[in-house]
Motif scaffolding. Structure first.
Motif, mmCIF file in Angstrom:
data_model
loop_
_atom_site.group_PDB
_atom_site.id
_atom_site.type_symbol
_atom_site.label_atom_id
_atom_site.label_comp_id
_atom_site.label_asym_id
_atom_site.label_seq_id
_atom_site.Cartn_x
_atom_site.Cartn_y
_atom_site.Cartn_z
ATOM 1 N N LEU A 95 0.842 -1.199 0.000
ATOM 2 C CA LEU A 95 0.000 0.000 0.000
ATOM 3 C C LEU A 95 0.871 1.239 0.000
ATOM 4 C CD1 LEU A 95 -2.545 -1.099 2.746
ATOM 5 C CD2 LEU A 95 -2.784 -1.335 0.271
ATOM 6 N N GLU A 96 0.636 2.111 -0.981
ATOM 7 C CA GLU A 96 1.395 3.347 -1.113
ATOM 8 C C GLU A 96 0.440 4.484 -1.431
ATOM 9 O OE1 GLU A 96 5.457 1.990 -3.192
ATOM 10 O OE2 GLU A 96 3.644 1.354 -4.254
ATOM 11 N N ALA A 97 0.846 5.698 -1.067
ATOM 12 C CA ALA A 97 0.026 6.866 -1.380
ATOM 13 C C ALA A 97 0.928 8.011 -1.784
ATOM 14 C CB ALA A 97 -0.833 7.267 -0.186
ATOM 15 N N CYS A 98 0.445 8.818 -2.701
ATOM 16 C CA CYS A 98 1.157 10.016 -3.143
ATOM 17 C C CYS A 98 1.099 11.066 -2.037
ATOM 18 C CB CYS A 98 0.512 10.546 -4.416
ATOM 19 S SG CYS A 98 1.132 12.157 -4.921
ATOM 20 N N VAL A 99 2.265 11.475 -1.549
ATOM 21 C CA VAL A 99 2.310 12.440 -0.456
ATOM 22 C C VAL A 99 1.738 13.795 -0.873
ATOM 23 C CG1 VAL A 99 4.694 13.247 -0.875
ATOM 24 C CG2 VAL A 99 3.722 13.359 1.428
ATOM 25 N N ASN A 100 1.977 14.219 -2.096
ATOM 26 C CA ASN A 100 1.447 15.513 -2.541
ATOM 27 C C ASN A 100 -0.077 15.511 -2.567
ATOM 28 O OD1 ASN A 100 3.992 16.719 -2.867
ATOM 29 N ND2 ASN A 100 4.204 15.867 -4.920
ATOM 30 N N CYS A 101 -0.640 14.438 -3.074
ATOM 31 C CA CYS A 101 -2.107 14.317 -3.094
ATOM 32 C C CYS A 101 -2.653 14.271 -1.673
ATOM 33 C CB CYS A 101 -2.533 13.060 -3.835
ATOM 34 S SG CYS A 101 -2.042 13.027 -5.581
ATOM 35 N N ALA A 102 -2.023 13.458 -0.832
ATOM 36 C CA ALA A 102 -2.480 13.323 0.553
ATOM 37 C C ALA A 102 -2.420 14.660 1.271
ATOM 38 C CB ALA A 102 -1.632 12.279 1.270
ATOM 39 N N ASN A 103 -1.375 15.434 1.026
ATOM 40 C CA ASN A 103 -1.262 16.754 1.655
ATOM 41 C C ASN A 103 -2.330 17.718 1.126
ATOM 42 O OD1 ASN A 103 0.848 16.155 3.402
ATOM 43 N ND2 ASN A 103 2.410 16.685 1.899
ATOM 44 N N MET A 104 -2.647 17.631 -0.152
ATOM 45 C CA MET A 104 -3.689 18.500 -0.707
ATOM 46 C C MET A 104 -5.038 18.255 -0.027
ATOM 47 S SD MET A 104 -3.154 18.858 -4.805
ATOM 48 C CE MET A 104 -2.053 17.549 -5.289
ATOM 49 N N TYR A 105 -5.295 17.007 0.350
ATOM 50 C CA TYR A 105 -6.550 16.660 1.017
ATOM 51 C C TYR A 105 -6.416 16.666 2.543
ATOM 52 C CZ TYR A 105 -8.486 15.420 -3.508
ATOM 53 O OH TYR A 105 -8.935 15.470 -4.801
ATOM 54 N N GLY A 106 -5.217 16.952 3.048
ATOM 55 C CA GLY A 106 -4.995 17.009 4.488
ATOM 56 C C GLY A 106 -5.126 15.666 5.186
#
Length: 138
Positions: A95-106
């Motif tokens: 399981l991985e997530a894009c940090v930039n996307c995650a930060n945009m959504y908080g």
């Protein structure tokens, strides 16, 4: 004697070729699923269902779910999706997530708390594409 050597050569050569082909196929036995949809039906009834089955059934040796964009927010807001993703993790899906996307959504911290590797995904994604990983997008 020459005939015997020729016969052995003719028998062994295809076997060696088949073994190499199978080995090469296993090296490319990798799937990455990019989950970007914010639609819960797409998540449960298509994306996560197939991704989990691909790992559980051994359809691919390596299976990675990449949480990208609106799916990051959807995941942290749904207990049902959290439970499903945890089952997938327990069964060996990376399981991985894009940090930039995650930060945009908080939601970066919440994703990390779920055991998801939150990081820059541009380079890993590019490397996998160049290495011949199979890719699905939902």
């Amino acid at each position: 004697m020459k005939k015997l050597i020729l016969m052995v050569f003719l028998i062994i050569t295809p076997i060696i070729g088949m073994t190499a082909t199978k080995s090469e196929m296993r090296e490319q036995d990798q799937l990455m699923v990019i989950w970007s949809s914010g639609d819960p039906d797409v998540a449960l009834k298509v994306c996560l269902m197939y991704t989990h089955a691909a790992k559980r059934n051994g359809w691919f040796k390596d299976v990675s779910l990449i949480i990208w964009g609106p799916s990051a927010k959807l995941l942290v807001e749904s207990d049902e999706l959290k439970a499903k993703v945890q089952q997938m993790k327990d069964d060996g899906v990376t399981l991985e997530a894009c940090v930039n996307c995650a930060n945009m959504y908080g939601v970066a911290d919440q994703l990390s708390e779920l055991g998801i590797d939150v990081k820059g995904m541009g380079k890993p994604l590019t490397e996998r594409l160049k290495a011949g990983w199979k890719q699905l997008n939902f």
